[in-house]
Design an enzyme around this catalytic site. Structure first.
Site, PDB file in Angstrom:
ATOM      1  N   SER A 193      13.410  34.893  62.434  1.00 55.00           N
ATOM      2  CA  SER A 193      14.670  35.622  62.389  1.00 55.00           C
ATOM      3  C   SER A 193      15.726  34.912  63.235  1.00 55.00           C
ATOM      4  O   SER A 193      16.082  33.770  62.945  1.00 55.00           O
ATOM      5  CB  SER A 193      14.436  37.064  62.835  1.00 55.00           C
ATOM      6  OG  SER A 193      15.537  37.877  62.521  1.00 55.00           O
ATOM      7  N   ASP A 249      14.167  41.337  51.999  1.00 54.11           N
ATOM      8  CA  ASP A 249      14.966  41.085  53.198  1.00 54.11           C
ATOM      9  C   ASP A 249      16.379  40.668  52.786  1.00 54.11           C
ATOM     10  O   ASP A 249      16.550  39.858  51.868  1.00 54.11           O
ATOM     11  CB  ASP A 249      14.294  39.963  53.993  1.00 54.11           C
ATOM     12  CG  ASP A 249      14.951  39.656  55.321  1.00 54.11           C
ATOM     13  OD1 ASP A 249      15.879  40.388  55.730  1.00 54.11           O
ATOM     14  OD2 ASP A 249      14.526  38.676  55.962  1.00 54.11           O
ATOM     15  N   HIS A 256      11.763  42.504  56.057  1.00 54.71           N
ATOM     16  CA  HIS A 256      12.029  41.478  57.074  1.00 54.71           C
ATOM     17  C   HIS A 256      10.921  41.268  58.111  1.00 54.71           C
ATOM     18  O   HIS A 256      10.583  40.119  58.416  1.00 54.71           O
ATOM     19  CB  HIS A 256      13.350  41.813  57.776  1.00 54.71           C
ATOM     20  CG  HIS A 256      13.755  40.844  58.837  1.00 54.71           C
ATOM     21  ND1 HIS A 256      14.265  39.585  58.542  1.00 54.71           N
ATOM     22  CD2 HIS A 256      13.714  40.932  60.201  1.00 54.71           C
ATOM     23  CE1 HIS A 256      14.530  38.946  59.673  1.00 54.71           C
ATOM     24  NE2 HIS A 256      14.210  39.732  60.686  1.00 54.71           N
TER      25      HIS A 256
END
Length: 335
Positions: free
Chosen positions: A169, A272, A302
């Site tokens: 991320s 996501d 995600h």
């Protein structure tokens, strides 16, 4: 008896696309919690797991923390004897939207990479917003890379010609950025591989444009909603003028550094909002002549990398960790 309030429902239109195992976990553990971006900011939230469902760290040969000028790193060393030239090394950046997370956040992933790839892992406890906004995290990432390259052989027993970087991320964002920073260093710092898991690639992305279809397609997803992503973005980088800078959005890095980038493994989640950013970044690397493997994890939202508990939670999370470990081991010649 009153039923508990549902703060994070699974939208009906999403349910048929969402993995059953994630839906079950979400409804049991997450649906009744208030999302962090809807609460008053309190840095104490970092003391709780950013994502529930992580496995326990694996046993490794040694774990030691080191202090750099403005951040610290945690170094995981494999069991056994190192190769003649020293251990390969993987510099890792945790997720959490440049806002959440600590040096403990992804110990499980770090120990998995240490064990599976037979590699030293350097996990970077970079500074976080809103207290330390952009470019503090980037500065810490660059310092960590320079420290490993210049001091790693003596301090850690690593081979500085076998450095890989990676992150999840926001950490994937930092990892991608330092591959370009490394190419521009004088002299250049060689990086042999980049491993990007659900990375943030373009901080100018939104539901209002058509460049990344996943922002619109997954606008009503679970976990990382657009408004939550914008909350993270504003915590980290409160000046919108900075969002298009390439050390915030690596998709805008110079063409010359794309051509010098290391081979990449990019894992993205189908549900996501960031999915198509990661894919676009991989395609831009390919266009520059860089070998890239892109894997899309179907039916997943995600946070799957951190939801890999071996006895339960997400089998797809376990698969992602296994895939990432195999890719890293292959990059180091340890497959």
């Amino acid at each position: 008896m009153a039923q508990p309030t549902i703060y994070q429902p699974i939208p009906p239109e999403l349910a048929p696309r969402l993995l059953d195992e994630y839906a079950e976990f979400h409804n049991k553990h997450l649906a009744h919690t208030v999302p962090v971006h809807e609460l008053p900011w309190d840095p104490a939230v970092r003391n709780t797991p950013a994502v529930l469902g992580s496995s326990e760290p694996l046993e490794v040969g040694a774990v030691k923390d080191y202090s750099l000028s403005k951040c610290s790193v945690r170094v995981f060393t494999p069991e056994g004897e190192p190769p003649a030239d020293g251990w390969p090394v993987f510099i890792f950046f945790h997720g959490g939207g440049w806002t959440l997370g600590t040096i403990n956040t992804e110990n499980a992933f770090s120990t998995n990479m240490c064990t599976r790839a037979r590699s030293v892992v350097v996990s970077v406890d970079y500074r976080l917003g809103p207290e330390e906004p952009y470019p503090a995290a980037v500065e810490d990432a660059v310092e960590a890379l320079q420290w490993v390259y210049e001091q790693g052989k003596a301090e850690l027993g690593i081979d500085p010609s076998h450095i890989a970087v990676g992150g999840s991320s926001s950490g994937g964002n930092l990892a991608a950025i330092i591959t370009h920073k490394a190419a521009l260093s004088v002299p250049p710092i060689p990086i042999v591989f980049q491993l990007l898991v659900v990375p943030v690639i373009d901080n100018t992305a939104s539901t209002a444009d058509d460049r990344y279809r996943s922002w619109q397609e997954n606008a009503n997803t679970v976990s990382l909603l657009p408004k939550k992503m914008l909350w993270f973005r504003n915590n980290y980088s409160p000046n919108p003028a900075d969002w298009s800078k390439w050390d915030s959005s690596p998709i805008f890095a110079p063409e010359e550094t794309f051509k010098k980038a290391p081979p990449a493994w990019i894992g993205v989640a189908e549900l996501d909002i960031l999915r198509d950013e990661g894919i676009a970044y991989g395609e831009k690397l390919r266009k520059a002549g860089v070998p890239v493997e892109i894997k899309v994890y179907k039916g997943a939202p995600h946070p799957i990398m951190a939801m890999d508990e071996f006895c339960s939670v997400l089998n797809i999370g376990k698969q992602l960790v296994s895939d990432a470990g195999s890719a890293l081991a292959k990059a180091f010649g340890n497959a």
